[in-house]
Design a protein around this motif. Structure first.
Motif, PDB file in Angstrom:
ATOM      1  N   TYR A 591       0.772  -1.189   0.123  1.00 46.67           N
ATOM      2  CA  TYR A 591      -0.195  -0.011   0.081  1.00 46.67           C
ATOM      3  C   TYR A 591       0.741   1.328  -0.136  1.00 46.67           C
ATOM      4  O   TYR A 591       0.585   2.350  -0.988  1.00 46.67           O
ATOM      5  CB  TYR A 591      -0.803   0.107   1.094  1.00 46.67           C
ATOM      6  CG  TYR A 591      -1.580   1.257   1.415  1.00 46.67           C
ATOM      7  CD1 TYR A 591      -2.653   1.716   0.741  1.00 46.67           C
ATOM      8  CD2 TYR A 591      -1.182   2.224   2.157  1.00 46.67           C
ATOM      9  CE1 TYR A 591      -3.562   2.901   0.781  1.00 46.67           C
ATOM     10  CE2 TYR A 591      -1.869   3.547   2.606  1.00 46.67           C
ATOM     11  CZ  TYR A 591      -2.945   3.713   1.594  1.00 46.67           C
ATOM     12  OH  TYR A 591      -3.577   5.109   1.916  1.00 46.67           O
ATOM     13  N   HIS A 592       2.015   1.220   0.882  1.00 38.23           N
ATOM     14  CA  HIS A 592       2.623   2.501   0.909  1.00 38.23           C
ATOM     15  C   HIS A 592       3.717   2.666  -0.136  1.00 38.23           C
ATOM     16  O   HIS A 592       3.836   3.947  -0.598  1.00 38.23           O
ATOM     17  CB  HIS A 592       3.300   2.505   2.276  1.00 38.23           C
ATOM     18  CG  HIS A 592       2.503   2.917   3.600  1.00 38.23           C
ATOM     19  ND1 HIS A 592       1.784   3.945   3.690  1.00 38.23           N
ATOM     20  CD2 HIS A 592       2.286   1.901   4.467  1.00 38.23           C
ATOM     21  CE1 HIS A 592       1.250   3.806   4.793  1.00 38.23           C
ATOM     22  NE2 HIS A 592       1.350   2.698   5.538  1.00 38.23           N
ATOM     23  N   ILE A 593       4.128   1.746  -0.667  1.00 35.51           N
ATOM     24  CA  ILE A 593       4.978   1.826  -1.976  1.00 35.51           C
ATOM     25  C   ILE A 593       4.114   2.255  -2.931  1.00 35.51           C
ATOM     26  O   ILE A 593       4.489   3.218  -3.961  1.00 35.51           O
ATOM     27  CB  ILE A 593       5.483   0.530  -2.122  1.00 35.51           C
ATOM     28  CG1 ILE A 593       6.702   0.129  -1.409  1.00 35.51           C
ATOM     29  CG2 ILE A 593       6.054   0.478  -3.876  1.00 35.51           C
ATOM     30  CD1 ILE A 593       7.387  -1.178  -1.591  1.00 35.51           C
ATOM     31  N   ALA A 594       2.960   1.970  -3.353  1.00 42.01           N
ATOM     32  CA  ALA A 594       1.886   2.252  -4.524  1.00 42.01           C
ATOM     33  C   ALA A 594       1.616   3.835  -4.261  1.00 42.01           C
ATOM     34  O   ALA A 594       1.654   4.674  -5.065  1.00 42.01           O
ATOM     35  CB  ALA A 594       0.678   1.506  -4.184  1.00 42.01           C
ATOM     36  N   THR A 595       1.108   4.302  -2.894  1.00 40.39           N
ATOM     37  CA  THR A 595       0.793   5.586  -2.939  1.00 40.39           C
ATOM     38  C   THR A 595       1.929   6.577  -2.910  1.00 40.39           C
ATOM     39  O   THR A 595       1.861   7.552  -3.275  1.00 40.39           O
ATOM     40  CB  THR A 595       0.021   5.666  -1.435  1.00 40.39           C
ATOM     41  OG1 THR A 595       1.148   5.488  -0.268  1.00 40.39           O
ATOM     42  CG2 THR A 595      -1.225   4.837  -1.263  1.00 40.39           C
ATOM     43  N   LEU A 596       3.169   5.996  -2.501  1.00 40.16           N
ATOM     44  CA  LEU A 596       4.411   6.902  -2.706  1.00 40.16           C
ATOM     45  C   LEU A 596       4.966   7.077  -4.167  1.00 40.16           C
ATOM     46  O   LEU A 596       5.487   8.061  -4.360  1.00 40.16           O
ATOM     47  CB  LEU A 596       5.612   6.319  -2.012  1.00 40.16           C
ATOM     48  CG  LEU A 596       5.387   6.563  -0.206  1.00 40.16           C
ATOM     49  CD1 LEU A 596       6.455   5.588   0.113  1.00 40.16           C
ATOM     50  CD2 LEU A 596       5.697   7.836   0.077  1.00 40.16           C
ATOM     51  N   ARG A 597       4.348   6.038  -4.918  1.00 39.94           N
ATOM     52  CA  ARG A 597       4.617   6.060  -6.327  1.00 39.94           C
ATOM     53  C   ARG A 597       3.670   6.847  -7.036  1.00 39.94           C
ATOM     54  O   ARG A 597       3.514   7.149  -8.369  1.00 39.94           O
ATOM     55  CB  ARG A 597       4.591   4.806  -6.896  1.00 39.94           C
ATOM     56  CG  ARG A 597       6.209   4.030  -6.542  1.00 39.94           C
ATOM     57  CD  ARG A 597       5.987   2.457  -7.050  1.00 39.94           C
ATOM     58  NE  ARG A 597       5.731   2.412  -8.240  1.00 39.94           N
ATOM     59  CZ  ARG A 597       6.704   2.106  -9.104  1.00 39.94           C
ATOM     60  NH1 ARG A 597       8.114   2.282  -8.599  1.00 39.94           N
ATOM     61  NH2 ARG A 597       6.398   1.785 -10.555  1.00 39.94           N
ATOM     62  N   GLY A 598       2.213   7.431  -6.390  1.00 43.91           N
ATOM     63  CA  GLY A 598       1.379   8.381  -6.826  1.00 43.91           C
ATOM     64  C   GLY A 598       0.209   7.326  -7.640  1.00 43.91           C
ATOM     65  O   GLY A 598      -0.481   7.730  -8.268  1.00 43.91           O
ATOM     66  N   CYS A 599       0.372   5.950  -7.303  1.00 42.03           N
ATOM     67  CA  CYS A 599      -0.790   5.005  -8.021  1.00 42.03           C
ATOM     68  C   CYS A 599      -2.104   5.145  -7.127  1.00 42.03           C
ATOM     69  O   CYS A 599      -2.117   5.429  -6.040  1.00 42.03           O
ATOM     70  CB  CYS A 599      -0.307   3.766  -7.832  1.00 42.03           C
ATOM     71  SG  CYS A 599       1.457   3.230  -8.541  1.00 42.03           S
ATOM     72  N   ASN A 600      -3.178   4.909  -7.989  1.00 46.50           N
ATOM     73  CA  ASN A 600      -4.535   4.796  -7.505  1.00 46.50           C
ATOM     74  C   ASN A 600      -4.700   3.465  -6.902  1.00 46.50           C
ATOM     75  O   ASN A 600      -5.018   2.469  -7.425  1.00 46.50           O
ATOM     76  CB  ASN A 600      -5.514   4.848  -8.370  1.00 46.50           C
ATOM     77  CG  ASN A 600      -7.048   5.204  -7.833  1.00 46.50           C
ATOM     78  OD1 ASN A 600      -7.224   4.859  -6.971  1.00 46.50           O
ATOM     79  ND2 ASN A 600      -7.832   5.909  -8.505  1.00 46.50           N
ATOM     80  N   VAL A 601      -4.335   3.196  -5.511  1.00 50.65           N
ATOM     81  CA  VAL A 601      -4.627   1.710  -5.156  1.00 50.65           C
ATOM     82  C   VAL A 601      -5.993   1.199  -5.014  1.00 50.65           C
ATOM     83  O   VAL A 601      -5.805  -0.051  -5.229  1.00 50.65           O
ATOM     84  CB  VAL A 601      -3.988   1.705  -3.437  1.00 50.65           C
ATOM     85  CG1 VAL A 601      -2.593   2.086  -3.562  1.00 50.65           C
ATOM     86  CG2 VAL A 601      -4.671   2.647  -2.680  1.00 50.65           C
TER      87      VAL A 601
END
Length: 614
Positions: A591-601
């Motif tokens: 979750y945190h890797i995705a949000t830090l990459r700006g992805c829509n989780v």
């Protein structure tokens, strides 16, 4: 896959449709549209999110206002790219028939060529447009037919899966819906009715619903609904009361549904066990299979069929059932099961697992197993779903609605159900009363352990910041933690778009070790169990090749800290319990890797929550 909404009543339809599409957007989000019955048939469709459609509607002319009947759709593309012209609803040339469709029409190419030969022009690249053109052709042949009659006639030409809604000013004041392989629900209000592909957009208006079964149609007017088969046989349908509230499908202050659902897991774990785990009595009560327990215990073999995250839960179930109950278990991808001509007979039990209870491949496996005479049991989350109706017996997970596309709480709920099932199968056969009580006592502590792990969220976020730019990940685990490694890798792939692979740790030397260097983060599940020393050796092998190690370890373990770059400590538990704990840090890391990459989780690209087509 795609989301369907419909409304007929006395209220303004468009705001209700748009609100429903917002709630269904996790099912499909590359385009959306609505059509309204308002004397004519005004419609609007738009590439992109439901928010884009809402903007267009807010700037729309007055003809879009005042309608009290309408249908809406949010799309997940199968045939044709995401675009305005491929968005639903689809209309005929005269724009007086509107159709929305979930599923796949397998013979659309043949039908399309036939219709084009008769002079029909297609405006989209979709398979779905074939339906509206078929309906138009049949109505031209006999204009006296009712809307439901022409829809019924058109569907007799169709091969494949569908959930459809049709409206037309030629036969106004009704919505005709039909289902084969793609779910549809009718919500029953006071002088109004709602249609949807699941209950999420309905629950804020009514908790009384009717689930259509495969091969059924319904004609819905303001005065009621009638359900008949495609062959025109009247059907009596039971009304089901929804067991969840609106607040359960809201974010509740969390930034994303996925994070909310990760943090709901301690409560979900309690809910799954409530009334079922009788620790002092040393028994598990699973009402949905109580009458079939003896037959389950006598199974020659159990075959578990599932897809994706549910397949990973099934792998853990294999370990649990063989460990506790000593019954042979195989785990199959449901998508492969029916195509490999499996050897299944009356002495076998097939367990199908699906969060939605509507997964197309899993349903196909269920039906193939029934044809071969096997007893089929279901594990699913959605009351009234197709799997719940078509299996001989089953267990609901009681995880509550899961909106995030990447499954989290549904996975842990499935694993707990499989743990309880394994103990129920072992009672009186393979484990003593005292052993049963000890196992149940440990299971009952899992929610408390899970809550403690969730307190590590900020630490895991800091670790994620170090690895957000990695291009590849390797996940390693042994025994019960091997399926968790697979699940951790899947979560990272799904929501961050980073390539990741899960492996049994011992298999690293048989190929994947060639990939390891300073740019390859390796997540190792290294809890204290019978293979602990072996997993330490695997970490040594990674470090000697300059690999960066993130370890999930048992509290108090100092050896792992000496070897790993980062350590996430979790409470110590038995090997059988450990997957319920080790998976939570991996969910948070993804979750945190995705949000830090700006992805829509909550809405990862190319994915939909419920895969209702092959």
């Amino acid at each position: 896959m795609c989301g369907i909404v419909g409304y007929i009543g006395t209220r303004e339809a468009a705001p209700l449709l748009l609100g429903g599409l917002h709630r269904l957007e996790y099912r499909g989000y590359d385009s959306a549209g609505i059509a309204l019955l308002n004397g004519g048939l005004p419609f609007m469709k738009q590439k992109g999110s439901v928010a884009e459609l809402q903007k267009a509607f807010d700037a729309s002319p007055a003809r879009m206002l005042g309608a009290t009947i309408g249908i809406g759709h949010t799309r997940w593309a199968t045939h044709g790219d995401p675009s305005d012209r491929n968005a639903h609803p689809h209309l005929n040339a005269q724009e007086d028939i509107a159709v929305i469709h979930n599923g796949i029409i397998e013979n659309y190419s043949v039908l399309k060529q036939e219709l084009q030969g008769e002079g029909y022009h297609f405006q989209s690249d979709t398979d779905s447009e074939v339906l509206v053109q078929l309906i138009d052709r049949i109505w031209k042949i006999d204009p006296s037919l009712s809307l439901e009659a022409v829809v019924r006639a058109a569907l007799r030409h169709v091969e494949g899966a569908y959930g459809v809604c049709v409206i037309s000013p030629r036969d106004p004041d009704k919505i005709v819906v039909a289902r084969k392989g793609s779910p549809l629900v009718i919500g029953i209000g006071e002088g109004e009715y709602f249609i949807a592909s699941d209950a999420a957009p309905i629950v804020e208006h009514t908790n009384r619903v009717v689930y259509l079964s495969d091969g059924e149609m319904a004609v819905i007017t303001r005065s009621g609904y009638q359900v008949r088969t495609i062959e025109n046989v009247a059907m009596e349908k039971d009304i089901t009361e929804l067991d969840f509230s609106l607040e359960k499908i809201e974010k509740g202050g969390y930034e994303h549904f996925m994070l909310k659902e990760i943090f709901e897991q301690p409560d979900v774990m309690h809910d799954v066990m409530r009334g079922r785990v009788r620790t002092e009595e040393g028994r598990v009560v699973l009402g949905g299979i109580e009458d079939y327990l003896d037959r389950l215990k006598q199974a020659r073999r159990i075959v578990i069929c599932a897809c994706g995250t549910s397949w990973h839960a099934g792998l853990i179930g294999e370990y649990l059932i063989e460990d506790f109950a000593r019954i042979p278990v195989e785990v199959d991808y449901a998508s492969e099961f029916r195509y490999r001509n499996p050897i299944i007979g009356p002495d076998d039990v097939v367990i199908v697992i699906s969060q939605s209870g509507e997964t197309a491949d899993t349903l196909a496996a269920l039906r193939a197993a029934k044809e071969k005479g096997a007893m089929v049991m279901g594990i699913c989350n959605v009351v009234g779903s197709t799997i719940a109706r078509e299996t001989m017996c089953g267990i609901y997970t009681h995880a509550g609605p899961e909106v995030g596309v990447a499954s989290t709480k549904a996975f842990t709920a499935q694993v707990i159900v499989l743990y309880m099932l394994a103990l129920a199968l072992s009672k009186g056969r393979t484990i003593s009363h005292d052993e049963m009580r000890l196992s149940l006592k440990e299971l009952s502590k899992v929610p408390e352990h899970a809550a403690k792990i969730l307190e590590l969220d900020s630490q895991i976020q800091q670790i994620a910041d170090d690895y957000k730019d990695a291009r590849n990940f390797l996940y390693l685990g042994r025994g019960y933690n091997f399926p968790v490694a697979l699940e951790g890798a899947l979560k990272l792939k799904e929501i961050s778009y980073i390539h990741a692979e899960g492996y049994p740790a011992a298999e690293m030397k048989h190929g994947p070790i060639a990939l390891i260097d300073e740019d390859m983060p390796v997540v190792v599940i290294a809890t204290r169990d019978s293979s602990y020393q072996k997993i330490l050796s695997n970490i040594e092998e990674v470090r000697s090749r300059k690999g960066r190690v993130i370890a999930i370890a048992s509290e108090g373990d100092t050896e792992v800290a000496r070897l790993a770059e980062h350590v996430i400590y979790i409470p110590q538990a038995s090997a059988q319990i450990m997957p319920l704990l080790t998976v939570i840090p991996l969910q948070l890391l993804s979750y945190h890797i995705a949000t830090l990459r700006g992805c829509n989780v909550d809405r990862p690209r190319n994915l939909a929550k419920s895969v209702t087509v092959e």
